[in-house]
Design a protein around this motif. Structure first.
Motif, PDB file in Angstrom:
ATOM      1  N   ASN A  70       0.817  -1.222   0.000  1.00 45.91           N
ATOM      2  CA  ASN A  70       0.000   0.000   0.000  1.00 45.91           C
ATOM      3  C   ASN A  70       0.844   1.262   0.000  1.00 45.91           C
ATOM      4  N   GLU A  71       1.736   1.372   1.012  1.00 43.77           N
ATOM      5  CA  GLU A  71       2.571   2.565   1.112  1.00 43.77           C
ATOM      6  C   GLU A  71       3.478   2.684  -0.118  1.00 43.77           C
ATOM      7  N   SER A  72       4.024   1.529  -0.555  1.00 47.18           N
ATOM      8  CA  SER A  72       4.958   1.549  -1.683  1.00 47.18           C
ATOM      9  C   SER A  72       4.280   2.038  -2.947  1.00 47.18           C
ATOM     10  N   LYS A  73       3.081   1.493  -3.235  1.00 47.69           N
ATOM     11  CA  LYS A  73       2.380   1.888  -4.452  1.00 47.69           C
ATOM     12  C   LYS A  73       2.000   3.352  -4.383  1.00 47.69           C
ATOM     13  N   MET A  74       1.455   3.727  -3.231  1.00 51.63           N
ATOM     14  CA  MET A  74       1.007   5.099  -3.082  1.00 51.63           C
ATOM     15  C   MET A  74       2.158   6.063  -3.351  1.00 51.63           C
ATOM     16  N   GLN A  75       3.321   5.752  -2.752  1.00 48.09           N
ATOM     17  CA  GLN A  75       4.448   6.672  -2.925  1.00 48.09           C
ATOM     18  C   GLN A  75       4.990   6.647  -4.355  1.00 48.09           C
ATOM     19  N   SER A  76       5.017   5.480  -4.979  1.00 53.19           N
ATOM     20  CA  SER A  76       5.633   5.408  -6.306  1.00 53.19           C
ATOM     21  C   SER A  76       4.804   6.137  -7.369  1.00 53.19           C
ATOM     22  N   SER A  84      13.700   8.231  -0.736  1.00 56.85           N
ATOM     23  CA  SER A  84      13.981   6.908  -0.194  1.00 56.85           C
ATOM     24  C   SER A  84      13.140   6.636   1.048  1.00 56.85           C
ATOM     25  N   CYS A  85      12.528   5.453   1.096  1.00 61.03           N
ATOM     26  CA  CYS A  85      11.776   5.039   2.287  1.00 61.03           C
ATOM     27  C   CYS A  85      12.692   5.097   3.515  1.00 61.03           C
ATOM     28  N   GLU A  86      13.940   4.690   3.315  1.00 61.62           N
ATOM     29  CA  GLU A  86      14.870   4.607   4.440  1.00 61.62           C
ATOM     30  C   GLU A  86      15.200   5.971   5.035  1.00 61.62           C
ATOM     31  N   PHE A  87      15.064   7.029   4.244  1.00 56.14           N
ATOM     32  CA  PHE A  87      15.335   8.363   4.791  1.00 56.14           C
ATOM     33  C   PHE A  87      14.432   8.612   5.988  1.00 56.14           C
ATOM     34  N   CYS A  88      13.183   8.188   5.904  1.00 55.82           N
ATOM     35  CA  CYS A  88      12.238   8.424   6.995  1.00 55.82           C
ATOM     36  C   CYS A  88      12.112   7.238   7.951  1.00 55.82           C
ATOM     37  N   HIS A  89      12.387   6.018   7.473  1.00 54.57           N
ATOM     38  CA  HIS A  89      12.127   4.842   8.306  1.00 54.57           C
ATOM     39  C   HIS A  89      13.380   4.122   8.781  1.00 54.57           C
ATOM     40  N   ILE A 107      11.738   2.934  12.081  1.00 58.52           N
ATOM     41  CA  ILE A 107      11.491   4.230  12.737  1.00 58.52           C
ATOM     42  C   ILE A 107      10.221   4.864  12.171  1.00 58.52           C
ATOM     43  N   VAL A 108       9.338   5.320  13.044  1.00 61.96           N
ATOM     44  CA  VAL A 108       8.176   6.106  12.605  1.00 61.96           C
ATOM     45  C   VAL A 108       8.091   7.326  13.526  1.00 61.96           C
ATOM     46  N   VAL A 109       8.394   8.496  12.974  1.00 70.01           N
ATOM     47  CA  VAL A 109       8.414   9.684  13.828  1.00 70.01           C
ATOM     48  C   VAL A 109       7.019  10.308  13.929  1.00 70.01           C
ATOM     49  N   ASP A 113       8.938  15.777  15.795  1.00 70.47           N
ATOM     50  CA  ASP A 113       9.973  15.076  15.017  1.00 70.47           C
ATOM     51  C   ASP A 113       9.550  14.911  13.557  1.00 70.47           C
ATOM     52  N   LEU A 114       8.252  14.723  13.370  1.00 73.12           N
ATOM     53  CA  LEU A 114       7.739  14.569  12.004  1.00 73.12           C
ATOM     54  C   LEU A 114       7.895  15.883  11.243  1.00 73.12           C
ATOM     55  N   ILE A 115       7.548  16.976  11.900  1.00 74.43           N
ATOM     56  CA  ILE A 115       7.711  18.294  11.260  1.00 74.43           C
ATOM     57  C   ILE A 115       9.174  18.489  10.869  1.00 74.43           C
TER      58      ILE A 115
HETATM   59  C1  HEC Z   1       8.871  11.631   4.072  1.00 75.69           C
HETATM   60  C2  HEC Z   1       8.987  10.579   5.040  1.00 75.69           C
HETATM   61  C3  HEC Z   1       8.510   9.197   4.650  1.00 75.69           C
HETATM   62  C4  HEC Z   1       8.842   8.459   3.546  1.00 75.69           C
HETATM   63  C5  HEC Z   1       9.767   8.855   2.402  1.00 75.69           C
HETATM   64  C6  HEC Z   1       8.183   7.209   3.683  1.00 75.69           C
HETATM   65  N1  HEC Z   1       7.444   7.178   4.837  1.00 75.69           N
HETATM   66 FE1  HEC Z   1       6.335   5.647   5.519  1.00 75.69          FE
HETATM   67  N2  HEC Z   1       5.628   6.810   7.036  1.00 75.69           N
HETATM   68  C7  HEC Z   1       6.092   8.082   7.343  1.00 75.69           C
HETATM   69  C8  HEC Z   1       5.376   8.576   8.507  1.00 75.69           C
HETATM   70  C9  HEC Z   1       5.587   9.918   9.167  1.00 75.69           C
HETATM   71  C10 HEC Z   1       4.465   7.564   8.884  1.00 75.69           C
HETATM   72  C11 HEC Z   1       3.460   7.605  10.037  1.00 75.69           C
HETATM   73  C12 HEC Z   1       2.052   7.765   9.493  1.00 75.69           C
HETATM   74  C13 HEC Z   1       1.671   9.166   9.163  1.00 75.69           C
HETATM   75  O1  HEC Z   1       2.177  10.111   9.759  1.00 75.69           O
HETATM   76  O2  HEC Z   1       0.770   9.335   8.311  1.00 75.69           O
HETATM   77  C14 HEC Z   1       4.661   6.459   7.945  1.00 75.69           C
HETATM   78  C15 HEC Z   1       4.001   5.237   7.982  1.00 75.69           C
HETATM   79  C16 HEC Z   1       4.393   4.102   7.293  1.00 75.69           C
HETATM   80  C17 HEC Z   1       3.911   2.757   7.523  1.00 75.69           C
HETATM   81  C18 HEC Z   1       2.863   2.369   8.547  1.00 75.69           C
HETATM   82  C19 HEC Z   1       3.454   2.428   9.920  1.00 75.69           C
HETATM   83  C20 HEC Z   1       2.484   2.058  11.003  1.00 75.69           C
HETATM   84  O3  HEC Z   1       2.703   2.544  12.105  1.00 75.69           O
HETATM   85  O4  HEC Z   1       1.568   1.277  10.743  1.00 75.69           O
HETATM   86  C21 HEC Z   1       4.551   1.925   6.653  1.00 75.69           C
HETATM   87  C22 HEC Z   1       4.407   0.404   6.548  1.00 75.69           C
HETATM   88  C23 HEC Z   1       5.419   2.753   5.840  1.00 75.69           C
HETATM   89  N3  HEC Z   1       5.297   4.062   6.260  1.00 75.69           N
HETATM   90  C24 HEC Z   1       6.201   2.293   4.814  1.00 75.69           C
HETATM   91  C25 HEC Z   1       6.883   3.113   3.923  1.00 75.69           C
HETATM   92  C26 HEC Z   1       7.484   2.652   2.686  1.00 75.69           C
HETATM   93  C27 HEC Z   1       7.495   1.239   2.201  1.00 75.69           C
HETATM   94  C28 HEC Z   1       8.039   3.764   2.094  1.00 75.69           C
HETATM   95  C29 HEC Z   1       8.732   3.862   0.752  1.00 75.69           C
HETATM   96  C30 HEC Z   1       7.932   3.479  -0.403  1.00 75.69           C
HETATM   97  C31 HEC Z   1       7.812   4.886   2.988  1.00 75.69           C
HETATM   98  N4  HEC Z   1       7.085   4.458   4.057  1.00 75.69           N
HETATM   99  C32 HEC Z   1       8.274   6.175   2.767  1.00 75.69           C
HETATM  100  C33 HEC Z   1       7.064   8.778   6.664  1.00 75.69           C
HETATM  101  C34 HEC Z   1       7.616   8.385   5.460  1.00 75.69           C
END
Ligand code: HEC
Ligand code: HEC
Ligand code: HEC
Ligand code: HEC
Length: 180
Positions: A70-76, A84-89, A107-109, A113-115
């Protein structure tokens, strides 16, 4: 008289050179200096094997897809596709081992920290960002003041973190009409 002191200095220098030479002999790896051009042999062949043995800590965004579609598709499909996912996670290796086993929380900020995490790339205070216009920037908290919302809002209350412009038109309309 003078030559007596000179001899002492020469002796000390000689001792330093000898100790240095012995140290160089002991501490230089055996395969150092065998390769390279005539006067430039500063190369250790086994360095390549040493580098290959290092554990891999970072992976690409596509490594996350199979478990987080879900997150991967949405972001892509979003403006954040290049981020990079790793930049935030955090590093993939702290989250999943090489067999795909879950070994630690990613990591989930939240909140402040999110700001700060968003501002690391989008902060208009950093002049280079603003002038070069590589990444669109905002000023904080002016961005919130412009929308007349309470300053306690965090970025993810309006922007979906994985697709920051998705639905933003509706968000804009909502705040223009209702305020918060
Ligand atoms: C810009 C920062 C950022 C990036 C880049 C990002 N994420 Fe996230 N992600 C977050 C934040 C912050 C949350 C917490 C939910 C929110 O604030 O909406 C989250 C939530 C999630 C969650 C759910 C966590 C939970 O607590 O259930 C998953 C899984 C996830 N991200 C995966 C990914 C993947 C895979 C990618 C790359 C495709 C990605 N994220 C890229 C910031 C990011
Ligand atoms: C082999 C499967 C797998 C892979 C690959 C994977 N994850 Fe996860 N991830 C999980 C599991 C399992 C959880 C815990 C989920 C739950 O509780 O719903 C999780 C949870 C998360 C969370 C929420 C915080 C947590 O640890 O509970 C984030 C954020 C996250 N993953 C990001 C990523 C990112 C970014 C990548 C790619 C670098 C990635 N994951 C790769 C399996 C995986
Ligand atoms: C690692 C750097 C990075 C981080 C962290 C990051 N972004 Fe982005 N963001 C980008 C890039 C790159 C783009 C695409 C270029 C652009 O349009 O600015 C982008 C685009 C955007 C856009 C669309 C700008 C436009 O109008 O084109 C918004 C909105 C946005 N990000 C919000 C956020 C929010 C909210 C967060 C925190 C959850 C965040 N970003 C974290 C790098 C980042
Ligand atoms: C109250 C809702 C709201 C909050 C909170 C919010 N934004 Fe926005 N943001 C918007 C709207 C709406 C737009 C689109 C503005 C427009 O199109 O005029 C926007 C646009 C942006 C843009 C693109 C600017 C441009 O020049 O096109 C970036 C970058 C951005 N926001 C980052 C952030 C960051 C970082 C945070 C957290 C500090 C944040 N936003 C918090 C509603 C919000």
């Amino acid at each position: 008289m003078k030559s007596k002191y000179l001899i002492r200095v020469i002796l000390i220098l000689a001792i330093i050179i000898i100790i240095g030479g012995i140290a160089k002999f002991i501490f230089t790896p055996k395969d150092f200096g065998n390769h390279g051009s005539l006067f430039y042999k500063f190369y250790r062949l086994s360095a390549i094997d040493d580098e290959l043995k290092r554990p891999i800590k970072h992976f690409t965004n596509s490594s996350c897809i199979k478990c987080h579609p879900n997150e991967s598709k949405m972001q892509s499909f979003s403006v954040h596709k290049s981020v990079s996912c790793e930049f935030c996670h955090g590093a993939a290796a702290s989250h999943i081992d090489e067999n795909g086993k879950y070994i630690g929380k990613a990591i989930v900020v939240k909140k402040k920290d999110l700001i700060n995490q968003c501002l690391r790339c989008h902060n208009g205070i950093i002049p280079a960002r603003r002038i070069r216009n590589v990444v669109k920037t905002i000023l904080y908290p002016d961005h919130l003041k412009n929308m007349k919302v309470s300053l306690s809002h965090t970025c993810d209350q309006c922007h979906i973190v994985h697709a920051p412009l998705k639905n933003i038109k509706h968000v804009k309309k909502f705040f223009e009409k209702e305020g918060f």
